[in-house]
Design a protein around this motif. Structure first.
Motif, mmCIF file in Angstrom:
data_model
loop_
_atom_site.group_PDB
_atom_site.id
_atom_site.type_symbol
_atom_site.label_atom_id
_atom_site.label_comp_id
_atom_site.label_asym_id
_atom_site.label_seq_id
_atom_site.Cartn_x
_atom_site.Cartn_y
_atom_site.Cartn_z
ATOM 1 N N TYR A 60 -26.141 13.322 62.294
ATOM 2 C CA TYR A 60 -26.443 12.228 61.327
ATOM 3 C C TYR A 60 -27.182 10.850 62.514
ATOM 4 O O TYR A 60 -26.423 10.813 63.361
ATOM 5 C CB TYR A 60 -25.364 11.589 60.471
ATOM 6 N N LYS A 61 -27.822 10.247 61.930
ATOM 7 C CA LYS A 61 -28.565 8.936 62.564
ATOM 8 C C LYS A 61 -28.050 7.791 61.939
ATOM 9 O O LYS A 61 -28.735 7.656 60.665
ATOM 10 C CB LYS A 61 -29.818 9.147 62.940
ATOM 11 N N TRP A 62 -27.827 6.924 62.131
ATOM 12 C CA TRP A 62 -27.172 5.670 61.505
ATOM 13 C C TRP A 62 -27.770 4.522 62.489
ATOM 14 O O TRP A 62 -26.986 4.239 63.461
ATOM 15 C CB TRP A 62 -25.697 5.533 61.029
ATOM 16 N N GLY A 63 -28.896 3.684 62.235
ATOM 17 C CA GLY A 63 -29.399 2.932 63.128
ATOM 18 C C GLY A 63 -29.842 3.817 64.336
ATOM 19 O O GLY A 63 -30.704 4.538 64.221
ATOM 20 N N ASN A 64 -29.494 3.169 65.557
ATOM 21 C CA ASN A 64 -29.698 3.880 66.571
ATOM 22 C C ASN A 64 -28.832 4.874 67.222
ATOM 23 O O ASN A 64 -28.861 5.353 68.292
ATOM 24 C CB ASN A 64 -30.358 2.806 67.747
ATOM 25 N N THR A 65 -27.570 5.072 66.385
ATOM 26 C CA THR A 65 -26.712 5.917 66.917
ATOM 27 C C THR A 65 -26.496 7.125 66.026
ATOM 28 O O THR A 65 -26.696 7.021 65.019
ATOM 29 C CB THR A 65 -25.362 5.083 66.526
ATOM 30 N N GLU A 66 -26.367 8.204 66.925
ATOM 31 C CA GLU A 66 -26.194 9.637 66.271
ATOM 32 C C GLU A 66 -24.893 10.073 66.159
ATOM 33 O O GLU A 66 -23.954 9.672 67.179
ATOM 34 C CB GLU A 66 -27.079 10.617 67.201
ATOM 35 N N TYR A 67 -24.635 10.499 64.914
ATOM 36 C CA TYR A 67 -23.140 11.093 64.846
ATOM 37 C C TYR A 67 -23.223 12.621 64.612
ATOM 38 O O TYR A 67 -23.908 13.074 63.729
ATOM 39 C CB TYR A 67 -22.400 10.214 63.585
ATOM 40 N N ASP A 68 -22.133 13.227 65.034
ATOM 41 C CA ASP A 68 -21.911 14.685 64.742
ATOM 42 C C ASP A 68 -20.665 14.826 63.773
ATOM 43 O O ASP A 68 -19.650 14.067 64.112
ATOM 44 C CB ASP A 68 -21.495 15.428 66.133
#
Length: 175
Positions: free
Chosen positions: A43-51
């Motif tokens: 996922y991308k939330w703003g400029n940060t990606e999460y797994d």
């Protein structure tokens, strides 16, 4: 895409297109299965990606976008037929494993092959294994005045290898 089962279904008849058509709407809920642990998500939330691991979603319930089955008018009805509107219903039936027989019909003087659409009830749908394609739903303002954009099942696909969940009989529960 999430692996799981259709866990609830409600149907209601509605007028559409300002009463021009009438449809039976199937509103359903989808529950993520343990088998979803094989999936991984980014996922991308703003400029940060999460797994995220698929196992994090096991047991979550996601509301499905309603599936419309447009009705055919009978003698005395004031609404019109909308056969083109049944494409989504056709895809839904095929995804949950309902075989649609083909019949010949005369339409505007021309003989055509068309698929016969069944009217489903809850027992045909609940417990069916599917792959839910989830996206953002329609935003709304919650009771706290905050705008919320829920996730919803946009459509389902056939889950090859998934097994139908058996209904739980409440008399079998030991408490």
């Amino acid at each position: 895409e999430y692996l799981g089962h259709i866990s609830e279904v409600e149907t209601r008849e509605v007028n559409t297109h300002k009463g021009k058509h009438k449809a039976l709407v199937y509103n359903y809920k989808f529950k993520v299965d343990e088998a979803n642990s094989v999936n991984n998500y980014r996922y991308k939330w703003g400029n940060t990606e999460y797994d995220a691991k698929g196992s994090e979603y096991i047991g979550n319930t996601i509301r499905g976008r309603g599936v419309f089955r447009y009705l055919v008018p009978k003698d005395g009805d004031t609404f019109e037929s909308n056969p083109d509107g049944n494409k989504t219903y056709t895809y839904f039936c095929e995804a949950i494993g309902i075989q649609l027989p083909t019949t010949e019909k005369v339409i505007n003087g021309e003989t055509m092959k068309v698929k016969s659409l069944p009217t489903l009830d809850a027992k045909d749908i609940i417990g069916v294994p599917v792959i839910a394609v989830v996206g953002k739903g329609k935003p709304y303002t919650n009771s706290s005045g905050k705008e919320v954009t829920p996730s919803e099942v946009k459509f389902v696909k056939t889950w090859k290898g998934g097994t139908k969940m058996e209904e739980v009989n409440e008399s079998d529960i030991p408490f």
